[in-house]
Scaffold this active site. Structure first.
Site, short mmCIF file in Angstrom:
data_model
loop_
_atom_site.label_atom_id
_atom_site.label_comp_id
_atom_site.label_asym_id
_atom_site.label_seq_id
_atom_site.Cartn_x
_atom_site.Cartn_y
_atom_site.Cartn_z
N HIS A 13 79.38 42.97 34.98
CA HIS A 13 78.64 42.23 36.02
C HIS A 13 79.14 42.67 37.39
CE1 HIS A 13 77.25 37.98 37.56
NE2 HIS A 13 76.98 38.94 38.42
N HIS A 15 77.29 44.40 41.03
CA HIS A 15 76.11 44.90 41.75
C HIS A 15 76.56 46.07 42.62
CE1 HIS A 15 73.86 41.11 40.82
NE2 HIS A 15 75.10 40.63 40.77
N HIS A 193 71.07 36.33 35.52
CA HIS A 193 71.95 35.38 36.19
C HIS A 193 71.40 33.98 35.90
CE1 HIS A 193 73.41 38.87 38.30
NE2 HIS A 193 74.14 38.18 39.16
N GLU A 196 74.69 29.74 37.88
CA GLU A 196 75.66 30.00 38.97
C GLU A 196 75.56 28.80 39.93
OE1 GLU A 196 74.70 33.42 41.43
OE2 GLU A 196 76.73 33.53 42.27
N ASP A 274 81.42 41.11 40.31
CA ASP A 274 80.17 40.72 40.98
C ASP A 274 79.86 41.61 42.20
OD1 ASP A 274 77.81 39.30 41.10
OD2 ASP A 274 78.69 37.44 41.82
N ASP A 275 80.45 41.29 43.36
CA ASP A 275 80.22 42.07 44.59
C ASP A 275 81.58 42.32 45.23
OD1 ASP A 275 77.11 41.91 44.86
OD2 ASP A 275 77.75 39.87 44.40
N1 HPA Z 1 74.07 35.96 42.32
C1 HPA Z 1 72.78 36.23 42.47
N2 HPA Z 1 72.34 37.36 43.01
C2 HPA Z 1 73.22 38.29 43.38
C3 HPA Z 1 74.57 38.07 43.26
C4 HPA Z 1 75.02 36.84 42.68
O1 HPA Z 1 76.22 36.54 42.50
N3 HPA Z 1 75.19 39.17 43.74
C5 HPA Z 1 74.23 40.04 44.13
N4 HPA Z 1 73.02 39.50 43.92
ZN ZN Z 2 75.87 38.81 40.17
#
Ligand code: HPA
Ligand code: ZN
Length: 314
Positions: A13, A15, A193, A196, A274-275
Site C-alpha cells: 500500500h 501511492h 481503500h 480509513e 501509504d504516502d
Molecule cells: N487515502 C485515500 N486516498 C489516497 C490516500 C489515502 O490514504 N493516499 C493517496 N490517495
Molecule cells: Zn492509500
C-alpha cells in the site's frame, strides 16, 4: 532500527505520487518550468500539516502537477524503489492515480513507460519485484472510471489489478460496482481503500459488492465483531499505514492504533507507508513507530512481515 526489520518483506500500500519528496518536487518543477505556490523546500514542508484526509489530498494533487515526462515518472519510481530496497522490500505492489494525470493532459503511455522502465531496471539492480495497481478516484463518477478503465486496457500487460482511493466519505464502494465487475471479468486483482475515514459498512460493501481481495486501511473494522471474524476467516489482507493514520488523524495517537488488536484476532494485518514523502517515513519507519508505541515484540513484527508475503498477489 530493530534487527528484525532486516527481514525481506512486501509493501502492498504505497501511492507512487505520494513518494514524491519535496526535494524532487522542486527539481522537477524547475526542469519543467512549473511555478509553485511555495518558495522553498522548507516552506513546502511547513504546509504538510493535515487535519483529515481531504486536506492531505488537496496538497497531494497539487504536488503531482510537476510530473510531466516519462523521465519524471522514471525518476519518481526509481527513487522509491531505492528507498524501499534499503528497507529490505523485495516485493512492492505500487498504486498510482491514472485519472489525476489524464485530467492534467498527461498521456497514459507517458506514465506507464516511465514507471515500467524503472521497474525493469530495479529488478536487475535492486532485485525488487515491483508491480502496478492503478487506483480510481472515488470522488469522480463511475462513468469517468469506466472510460479510464477502457484506456488502461491498452496497457493490460503492465498492471496486475485495480484499486479505489481518494475522498472516502460520501463515496461508498457500491458507487463502483460496474467497474469492479468489469475488472473481475478481465481477471484483474481487486483492492479498495475502505474504513480509513469511512464506517465499517463501507468495508462490508467493498467485500460483498465489489468482491475485493485486500482492504486498504480498514481501521474502522474494529467497531464490528462480525466483520472482523469474516475478514479473519476469509484471510482478507488489511494493508494498514500507521504514520499515515497519525498524520491524517485517523487515530488520535499511535498507542490507540488498531493493528495489534486486529493481528491478535487473526486478521492478516500488514504494515505499509501509504504516502511516504508526506507522512514522515518509508515502510520500516511504520514498523518502528508501532514497535515504539505498541511495544511490538520481534515475534509480532515477524508475523506482520510474514502476512505481507502471504497476501501479496505476485
Ligand atoms: N487515502 C485515500 N486516498 C489516497 C490516500 C489515502 O490514504 N493516499 C493517496 N490517495
Ligand atoms: Zn492509500
Amino acid at each position: 532500527m530493530s534487527e528484525v526489520l532486516k527481514k525481506p518483506k512486501a509493501e502492498l500500500h504505497m501511492h507512487l505520487e505520494g513518494s514524491l519528496e519535496p526535494e524532487m518536487l522542486f527539481k522537477l518543477a524547475k526542469r519543467n518550468n512549473i511555478s509553485l505556490k511555495h518558495n522553498s523546500v522548507a516552506e513546502l514542508k511547513q504546509a504538510y500539516k493535515f487535519n483529515n484526509l481531504q486536506e492531505f489530498l488537496d496538497i497531494y494533487y497539487q504536488g503531482m502537477s510537476v510530473l510531466q515526462t516519462e523521465q519524471d515518472f522514471f525518476d519518481l519510481t526509481y527513487a522509491y524503489l531505492e528507498k524501499s530496497h534499503q528497507d529490505n522490500v523485495v516485493f512492492s505492489e505500487m498504486f498510482f492515480d491514472p485519472q489525476a494525470h489524464l485530467e492534467r493532459g498527461i498521456k497514459l503511455a507517458t506514465v506507464f513507460n516511465g514507471i515500467t522502465q524503472a521497474i525493469t531496471q530495479a529488478k536487475t539492480t535492486l532485485n525488487i519485484t515491483a508491480s502496478l495497481i492503478p487506483c480510481f478516484l472515488r470522488h469522480l463518477s463511475e462513468d469517468n472510471a469506466l472510460h479510464t478503465f477502457d484506456l488502461l486496457m491498452d496497457h493490460r500487460d503492465k498492471f496486475i489489478g485495480i484499486g479505489l482511493d481518494s475522498s472516502e466519505l460520501g463515496n461508498p464502494p457500491s458507487k463502483f460496482k460496474r467497474l469492479f465487475d468489469k475488472a473481475r471479468n478481465e481477471k484483474l486483482r481487486l483492492v479498495a481503500h475502505a474504513g480509513e475515514e469511512g464506517p465499517a459498512s463501507y468495508v462490508w460493501e467493498a467485500i460483498d459488492i465489489l468482491g475485493i481481495e485486500r482492504i486498504d486501511h480498514g481501521n474502522s473494522i474494529l467497531t464490528d465483531e462480525t466483520l472482523i471474524k469474516r475478514i479473519a476467516k476469509d484471510k482478507i489482507g488489511l494493508t494498514m499505514c500507521p504514520l499515515s493514520n497519525q498524520c491524517l488523524q485517523v487515530v488520535s495517537d499511535l498507542q490507540n492504533h488498531q493493528a495489534l488488536t486486529l493481528l491478535n484476532q487473526g486478521v492478516k494485518v500488514t504494515l505499509n507507508s501509504d504516502d511516504p514523502a508526506y507522512f514522515g517515513g518509508y515502510v520500516n519507519a511504520n514498523y518502528q513507530a508501532l514497535i515504539d508505541e505498541l511495544k511490538l515484540t520481534d515475534q509480532e513484527v515477524s508475523h506482520l512481515i510474514q502476512n505481507s508475503l502471504d497476501v501479496k498477489f505476485v
